[in-house]
Design a protein around this motif. Structure first.
Motif, PDB file in Angstrom:
ATOM      1  N   UNK A  66      31.528  53.188  75.792  1.00  0.00           N
ATOM      2  CA  UNK A  66      30.522  52.854  74.786  1.00  0.00           C
ATOM      3  C   UNK A  66      31.098  51.997  73.655  1.00  0.00           C
ATOM      4  N   UNK A  67      32.300  52.336  73.232  1.00  0.00           N
ATOM      5  CA  UNK A  67      32.924  51.687  72.072  1.00  0.00           C
ATOM      6  C   UNK A  67      34.352  51.299  72.453  1.00  0.00           C
ATOM      7  N   UNK A  68      34.712  50.047  72.156  1.00  0.00           N
ATOM      8  CA  UNK A  68      36.069  49.561  72.428  1.00  0.00           C
ATOM      9  C   UNK A  68      36.825  49.443  71.105  1.00  0.00           C
ATOM     10  N   UNK A  69      38.032  50.016  71.069  1.00  0.00           N
ATOM     11  CA  UNK A  69      38.816  50.054  69.831  1.00  0.00           C
ATOM     12  C   UNK A  69      40.181  49.417  70.078  1.00  0.00           C
ATOM     13  N   UNK A  70      40.632  48.580  69.141  1.00  0.00           N
ATOM     14  CA  UNK A  70      41.970  47.984  69.236  1.00  0.00           C
ATOM     15  C   UNK A  70      42.725  48.236  67.934  1.00  0.00           C
ATOM     16  N   UNK A  71      44.050  48.093  67.985  1.00  0.00           N
ATOM     17  CA  UNK A  71      44.837  48.160  66.738  1.00  0.00           C
ATOM     18  C   UNK A  71      45.335  46.762  66.400  1.00  0.00           C
ATOM     19  N   UNK A  72      45.379  46.471  65.101  1.00  0.00           N
ATOM     20  CA  UNK A  72      45.849  45.151  64.648  1.00  0.00           C
ATOM     21  C   UNK A  72      47.289  44.930  65.099  1.00  0.00           C
ATOM     22  N   UNK A  73      48.091  46.020  65.101  1.00  0.00           N
ATOM     23  CA  UNK A  73      49.495  45.908  65.481  1.00  0.00           C
ATOM     24  C   UNK A  73      49.616  45.491  66.952  1.00  0.00           C
ATOM     25  N   UNK A  74      48.782  46.070  67.821  1.00  0.00           N
ATOM     26  CA  UNK A  74      48.854  45.707  69.238  1.00  0.00           C
ATOM     27  C   UNK A  74      48.296  44.311  69.484  1.00  0.00           C
ATOM     28  N   UNK A  75      47.275  43.905  68.724  1.00  0.00           N
ATOM     29  CA  UNK A  75      46.774  42.523  68.854  1.00  0.00           C
ATOM     30  C   UNK A  75      47.895  41.529  68.526  1.00  0.00           C
ATOM     31  N   UNK A  76      48.692  41.862  67.496  1.00  0.00           N
ATOM     32  CA  UNK A  76      49.811  40.976  67.119  1.00  0.00           C
ATOM     33  C   UNK A  76      50.844  40.924  68.243  1.00  0.00           C
TER      34      UNK A  76
END
Lengths: 183, 183
Positions: A66-76
């Motif tokens: 239903x909801x997708x969550x990411x962390x800014x640290x992992x995006x980097x």
């Protein structure tokens, strides 16, 4: 024993265009059972697809994505792996981006994200990378070679989690939230 | 990569008495979104209780504890740990008892149990033991000391899992089913 980790809500996003999984930033989003009303992935049920080969293609099944969550640290870290300047949560179709818990993708299923109004998300596990976000990233960085196929490897273990709405309410950019982990 | 393990459905059970979580054996049970209609734990939502202290007591939340599953092998190990002849799945409030996958409690969340008609359960994780089943077991074995408190320790890591219904259908005693594990 349960452990609590404070995190910051860096961004809230919705996929409300008919033709794309790419999300756009909003100030806040309403959480209902089933997800964010109007979002591409909203619904208590969905059709079984390539991620659910144990069911007939197109069969109606419960929607655990239903909801997708990411962390800014992992995006980097994905950006670093791909050799590009940045990876925006929108390009990954994320609905929520947090900071303060770098290894979000390893969050044990059954953990919660609890918002200040008492609403909460229940972690259903890792969001395995597929090729589509790589195609979006390729358009942003046309000079980089083969980003669609490289994305899957570069984002493995870093692409965040999928959740169901456990308690309806609201998530709002800039707020603090609590990650609640079992044991 | 996904792995498949065949298992046998040793028993199907329902808690349809007003005053008890103890289940009774039935030949088959209908699975709807939310669980088994008429069962104590049926519902897409439930009230937050002692297992969900991150929410206000009594708040309506999504019900991730729709179906309780145990393995015959783990029931035998709990009996051994307690020094009693047997532990029936009914006494634990189980809705489904399987054999052929002894370490069911360690099944990774996100795994599925797929039935012959195409219906399926989605594993939401370990069912942590509480004191109540020990009280039921004490009545069966009145000569054994302190079973309620001993049960929690004896059943730790052996009490099975909780699931949500991912695809409605039917589960039937004597059938074979497939456990489908992620990686």
């Amino acid at each position: 024993m349960r452990k609590k980790h404070p995190v910051r809500i860096e961004g809230v996003y919705i996929a409300d265009r008919r033709d794309s999984f790419v999300t756009r930033p909003v100030e806040s989003a309403e959480l209902q059972y089933g997800g964010i009303p109007g979002d591409l992935h909203f619904g208590l049920t969905k059709q079984a697809g390539s991620r659910e080969p144990m069911y007939l293609w197109g069969t109606e099944i419960f929607n655990r994505r239903q909801i997708s969550v990411v962390s800014m640290e992992e995006c980097a870290r994905i950006a670093e792996n791909l050799g590009v300047k940045q990876i925006l949560p929108s390009w990954l179709g994320a609905n929520l981006a947090i900071s303060g818990y770098p290894k979000l993708t390893l969050l044990p299923p059954g953990s919660r994200i609890i918002f200040p109004d008492g609403s909460g998300l229940l972690c259903e596990g890792e969001n395995l990378p597929c090729i589509q976000p790589g195609e979006i990233i390729q358009k942003q960085f046309p000079d980089q070679p083969r980003l669609p196929s490289r994305f899957v490897k570069a984002a493995f273990g870093l692409r965040g989690i999928v959740c169901v709405v456990e308690r309806p309410g609201k998530m709002k950019k800039g707020d603090q939230a609590d990650l609640v982990l079992e044991d």
